[in-house]
Each structure stands twice: as C-alpha cells, then as structure tokens.
Design an enzyme around this catalytic site. Structure first.
Site, PDB file in Angstrom:
ATOM      1  N   CYS A  88       0.835  -1.196   0.000  1.00  0.00           N
ATOM      2  CA  CYS A  88       0.000   0.000   0.000  1.00  0.00           C
ATOM      3  C   CYS A  88       0.877   1.257   0.000  1.00  0.00           C
ATOM      4  O   CYS A  88       1.655   1.455  -0.923  1.00  0.00           O
ATOM      5  CB  CYS A  88      -1.003  -0.026   1.153  1.00  0.00           C
ATOM      6  N   HIS A 197      -3.824  -4.586  -0.405  1.00  0.00           N
ATOM      7  CA  HIS A 197      -3.425  -5.204   0.861  1.00  0.00           C
ATOM      8  C   HIS A 197      -3.547  -6.725   0.743  1.00  0.00           C
ATOM      9  O   HIS A 197      -4.644  -7.266   0.867  1.00  0.00           O
ATOM     10  CB  HIS A 197      -4.339  -4.733   1.996  1.00  0.00           C
ATOM     11  N   GLU A 199      -2.730  -8.869   2.909  1.00  0.00           N
ATOM     12  CA  GLU A 199      -3.141  -9.395   4.217  1.00  0.00           C
ATOM     13  C   GLU A 199      -4.643  -9.251   4.448  1.00  0.00           C
ATOM     14  O   GLU A 199      -5.191  -9.840   5.387  1.00  0.00           O
ATOM     15  CB  GLU A 199      -2.353  -8.701   5.340  1.00  0.00           C
TER      16      GLU A 199
END
Length: 216
Positions: A88, A197, A199
């Site tokens: 990001c 992202h 994650e």
C-alpha cells in the site's frame, strides 16, 4: 539472520509507526515465515525478507521511515540483492515522490514516478478489484485472475522505468478504477510491491504472500 532449522525464512515487518501492523505480521507468518516486528536497523538488514507496510498519508509515512533510517535500510538491502516487499503506502514511498493536497514529498526514489490522486469519479478506491498481471509473473503465479482488496485515493498512474541496473525490465501489474489506470504491483528483482493489501485479500492474498515467502 538465516532461515531457521526447519527452513522457514526470517522476515522483518518494519515498524515505523504506520497503522495496524499485526495483521501484516500474522499474514506473513501464515505464509510460512518466522516474523519479527521491529524498526531495528541491524535486524532488518539481516532478515531474509523485509516487509514495508504503510497506511495513511504519504508524507507521514516518509517521516516515520526517516526516523528509523528506513530509506537507508531499503537501499542497502537492495544493493545486496536482499528482498523487500512494499504494501500500500509502503509501495508508494518506493517511488520518487508523492503529491498530496498540493504538497510534494520526496520518497525513497527506488523507482521513478509520482504518486498522485486517482482521477476517478469515486475516490477512495475501496474494495475488491481484479488486476492485469504480466506474463512471467512469479508474485501472481496461480492467482492471475483473482481479486484483491484495495483502500487508497492515490497511486502511480504512469510507469516510466523500462529497465534498471538491478535486473531485466520490471514486471508491472495494472488495475483500473473508474476508468483510471494505476500500478497495482511491481516485481523488480529483489524489490516487490503491491498497492492492494494482500493481508486483507483472503485466499488470493495468502497465496500471493506464500509466493513471495517461498522465493526468499
């Protein structure tokens, strides 16, 4: 810092005060790495892989990075061919500069390019989106057509680097929001980054992180 006896790569998630880092730590652990969250220069230098996360404003992230000598850590690792993954705003700061609200901030300058506001009818770009990965990608191997989770108002809308002295020409992945095209990921030798992202991107993000961890 070398892989553990069981063969797990050792990864540092760089702690420079940017946002919730625990989700990144957990995701990289699930991908098969032994993870340390730290801003310590020597530990970050010795790791098999370094993750540079980032949320919020470009200028604030660069301030936090400079306070722990982050640009120096990144540059020294890359000079030695040691892998770095930006996520990001952690991807955005790898570029030459960022412009937010008319304020220009110098970045890490690992890639030429300007981070600027997306020119889409609706900003921020928030939610799931597909990407267009290039032929030969290792980062997106097996997940080229999956969707990933984005949350951002700024991005790199023009790519100017064809090659550099580290490797062959970088592999650039693109995405589109509201008719505006922007860089979604870059694979450039030891330097890798994603605008989205991983994650927060479910199974696809987990697979991407496994691809990166297994390459260490």
């Amino acid at each position: 810092m070398s892989p553990t006896a069981g063969g797990s790569p050792r990864v540092v998630v760089l702690d420079y005060g940017s946002g919730n880092l625990r989700s990144a730590v957990r995701a990289v652990e699930r991908a098969g790495a032994e993870v340390t969250l730290t801003g310590d220069l020597s530990t970050a230098m010795a790791a098999d892989g370094l993750v540079v996360p980032g949320v919020g404003a470009y200028a604030a992230c660069m301030r936090g990075l400079r306070e722990i000598h982050g640009p120096r850590i990144i540059a020294r690792r890359l000079a030695g061919g040691r892998p770095v993954l930006g996520i990001c705003v952690g991807m955005q700061v790898l570029f030459e500069r960022g412009v937010e609200h008319g304020v220009e901030t110098e970045g890490c300058d690992e890639w030429p390019g300007v981070v600027e506001r997306l020119q889409a009818p609706v900003v921020p770009h928030m939610g799931w989106n597909t990407v267009s990965a290039p032929e030969g990608t290792g980062l997106f191997a097996g997940i080229e057509h999956e969707r990933f989770y984005f949350v951002h108002s700024y991005g790199v809308r023009e790519w100017t680097l064809e090659t550099n002295d580290r490797t062959r020409a970088p592999l650039v992945t693109w995405a589109e929001h509201g008719g505006d095209r922007f860089v979604a990921a870059v694979e450039n030798g030891p330097l890798t980054a994603t605008q989205f992202h991983p994650e927060k991107s479910g199974d696809a993000g987990a697979a991407l992180l496994r691809n990166w961890v297994t390459s260490l």
